[in-house]
Motif scaffolding. Structure first.
Motif, PDB file in Angstrom:
ATOM      1  N   GLN A 126       0.843  -1.188   0.000  1.00  0.00           N
ATOM      2  CA  GLN A 126       0.000   0.000   0.000  1.00  0.00           C
ATOM      3  C   GLN A 126       0.884   1.246   0.000  1.00  0.00           C
ATOM      4  O   GLN A 126       1.878   1.309   0.714  1.00  0.00           O
ATOM      5  N   ARG A 127       0.477   2.255  -0.794  1.00  0.00           N
ATOM      6  CA  ARG A 127       1.185   3.535  -0.863  1.00  0.00           C
ATOM      7  C   ARG A 127       0.192   4.639  -0.580  1.00  0.00           C
ATOM      8  O   ARG A 127      -0.822   4.779  -1.255  1.00  0.00           O
ATOM      9  N   PHE A 128       0.469   5.435   0.467  1.00  0.00           N
ATOM     10  CA  PHE A 128      -0.423   6.497   0.897  1.00  0.00           C
ATOM     11  C   PHE A 128       0.076   7.848   0.412  1.00  0.00           C
ATOM     12  O   PHE A 128       1.274   8.117   0.425  1.00  0.00           O
ATOM     13  N   THR A 129      -0.859   8.708   0.021  1.00  0.00           N
ATOM     14  CA  THR A 129      -0.514  10.063  -0.425  1.00  0.00           C
ATOM     15  C   THR A 129      -0.376  10.984   0.785  1.00  0.00           C
ATOM     16  O   THR A 129      -0.747  10.624   1.906  1.00  0.00           O
ATOM     17  N   PHE A 130       0.088  12.183   0.531  1.00  0.00           N
ATOM     18  CA  PHE A 130       0.187  13.180   1.591  1.00  0.00           C
ATOM     19  C   PHE A 130      -1.205  13.507   2.124  1.00  0.00           C
ATOM     20  O   PHE A 130      -1.387  13.677   3.328  1.00  0.00           O
ATOM     21  N   GLN A 131      -2.211  13.574   1.251  1.00  0.00           N
ATOM     22  CA  GLN A 131      -3.600  13.819   1.685  1.00  0.00           C
ATOM     23  C   GLN A 131      -4.065  12.715   2.634  1.00  0.00           C
ATOM     24  O   GLN A 131      -4.732  12.985   3.625  1.00  0.00           O
ATOM     25  N   ASP A 132      -3.722  11.462   2.305  1.00  0.00           N
ATOM     26  CA  ASP A 132      -4.068  10.349   3.183  1.00  0.00           C
ATOM     27  C   ASP A 132      -3.421  10.540   4.552  1.00  0.00           C
ATOM     28  O   ASP A 132      -4.049  10.316   5.588  1.00  0.00           O
ATOM     29  N   LEU A 133      -2.154  10.957   4.542  1.00  0.00           N
ATOM     30  CA  LEU A 133      -1.422  11.175   5.791  1.00  0.00           C
ATOM     31  C   LEU A 133      -2.100  12.219   6.662  1.00  0.00           C
ATOM     32  O   LEU A 133      -2.167  12.067   7.889  1.00  0.00           O
ATOM     33  N   LEU A 134      -2.621  13.270   6.051  1.00  0.00           N
ATOM     34  CA  LEU A 134      -3.307  14.317   6.818  1.00  0.00           C
ATOM     35  C   LEU A 134      -4.538  13.770   7.532  1.00  0.00           C
ATOM     36  O   LEU A 134      -4.772  14.071   8.701  1.00  0.00           O
ATOM     37  N   LEU A 135      -5.326  12.969   6.840  1.00  0.00           N
ATOM     38  CA  LEU A 135      -6.520  12.410   7.462  1.00  0.00           C
ATOM     39  C   LEU A 135      -6.144  11.394   8.541  1.00  0.00           C
ATOM     40  O   LEU A 135      -6.755  11.355   9.607  1.00  0.00           O
ATOM     41  N   LEU A 136      -5.118  10.597   8.295  1.00  0.00           N
ATOM     42  CA  LEU A 136      -4.658   9.644   9.299  1.00  0.00           C
ATOM     43  C   LEU A 136      -4.149  10.362  10.542  1.00  0.00           C
ATOM     44  O   LEU A 136      -4.382   9.919  11.670  1.00  0.00           O
ATOM     45  N   ARG A 137      -3.469  11.473  10.347  1.00  0.00           N
ATOM     46  CA  ARG A 137      -2.973  12.266  11.479  1.00  0.00           C
ATOM     47  C   ARG A 137      -4.147  12.810  12.300  1.00  0.00           C
ATOM     48  O   ARG A 137      -4.122  12.810  13.531  1.00  0.00           O
ATOM     49  N   THR A 138      -5.199  13.251  11.629  1.00  0.00           N
ATOM     50  CA  THR A 138      -6.392  13.746  12.316  1.00  0.00           C
ATOM     51  C   THR A 138      -7.037  12.638  13.146  1.00  0.00           C
ATOM     52  O   THR A 138      -7.385  12.840  14.312  1.00  0.00           O
ATOM     53  N   ALA A 139      -7.181  11.457  12.544  1.00  0.00           N
ATOM     54  CA  ALA A 139      -7.771  10.326  13.270  1.00  0.00           C
ATOM     55  C   ALA A 139      -6.918   9.962  14.484  1.00  0.00           C
ATOM     56  O   ALA A 139      -7.449   9.665  15.559  1.00  0.00           O
ATOM     57  N   HIS A 140      -5.618  10.013  14.331  1.00  0.00           N
ATOM     58  CA  HIS A 140      -4.727   9.694  15.447  1.00  0.00           C
ATOM     59  C   HIS A 140      -4.860  10.723  16.564  1.00  0.00           C
ATOM     60  O   HIS A 140      -4.875  10.378  17.749  1.00  0.00           O
ATOM     61  N   ALA A 141      -4.978  11.995  16.217  1.00  0.00           N
ATOM     62  CA  ALA A 141      -5.153  13.044  17.226  1.00  0.00           C
ATOM     63  C   ALA A 141      -6.458  12.838  17.993  1.00  0.00           C
ATOM     64  O   ALA A 141      -6.497  13.021  19.215  1.00  0.00           O
ATOM     65  N   LEU A 142      -7.502  12.441  17.311  1.00  0.00           N
ATOM     66  CA  LEU A 142      -8.777  12.169  17.984  1.00  0.00           C
ATOM     67  C   LEU A 142      -8.651  10.964  18.912  1.00  0.00           C
ATOM     68  O   LEU A 142      -9.167  10.965  20.023  1.00  0.00           O
ATOM     69  N   GLN A 143      -7.945   9.965  18.456  1.00  0.00           N
ATOM     70  CA  GLN A 143      -7.748   8.772  19.274  1.00  0.00           C
ATOM     71  C   GLN A 143      -6.926   9.110  20.528  1.00  0.00           C
ATOM     72  O   GLN A 143      -7.238   8.646  21.619  1.00  0.00           O
TER      73      GLN A 143
END
Length: 109
Positions: free
Chosen positions: A46-63
């Motif tokens: 799997q290869r994630f884009t920078f946009q994907d990274l931003l959303l993943l970072r948001t989910a991690h902050a919520l967690q």
């Protein structure tokens, strides 16, 4: 490779985990829910884009703010259903306020 530069073709799952401190389970849950859509690399990784990274970072902050994963997915699902297609979730500021998920755009909450 520095943390701010992606390899050609995006970030691998391992690199995403290193950068964000996310578990494989959280990342695959967001992929399964359709919030991030990684491409497949040369070795089918799997290869994630920078946009994907931003959303993943948001989910991690919520967690990290003690929002349960199910509540995070439910909030993101509701939010994406109400947004116009041309406005991505990464265009909003999504934060935790106590035990609730709050959304801000440039006009406010």
């Amino acid at each position: 490779m520095s943390a701010s530069v992606a390899a050609p073709g995006g970030f691998t799952l391992k690199r995403v985990q290193e950068l964000l401190g996310l578990s494989r389970t959280v990342v695959t849950g967001l992929v399964a829910a359709g919030f991030v859509s990684p491409q497949r690399g040369a070795r089918n990784e799997q290869r994630f884009t920078f946009q994907d990274l931003l959303l993943l970072r948001t989910a991690h902050a919520l967690q990290r703010a003690q929002i349960p994963p199910r509540k995070i997915l439910r909030a993101l699902t509701r939010l994406s259903a109400t947004l116009p297609a041309e406005l991505p979730l990464t265009g909003l500021r999504i934060t935790a306020v106590g035990t609730e998920v709050a959304v801000h755009d440039r006009d406010g909450a």
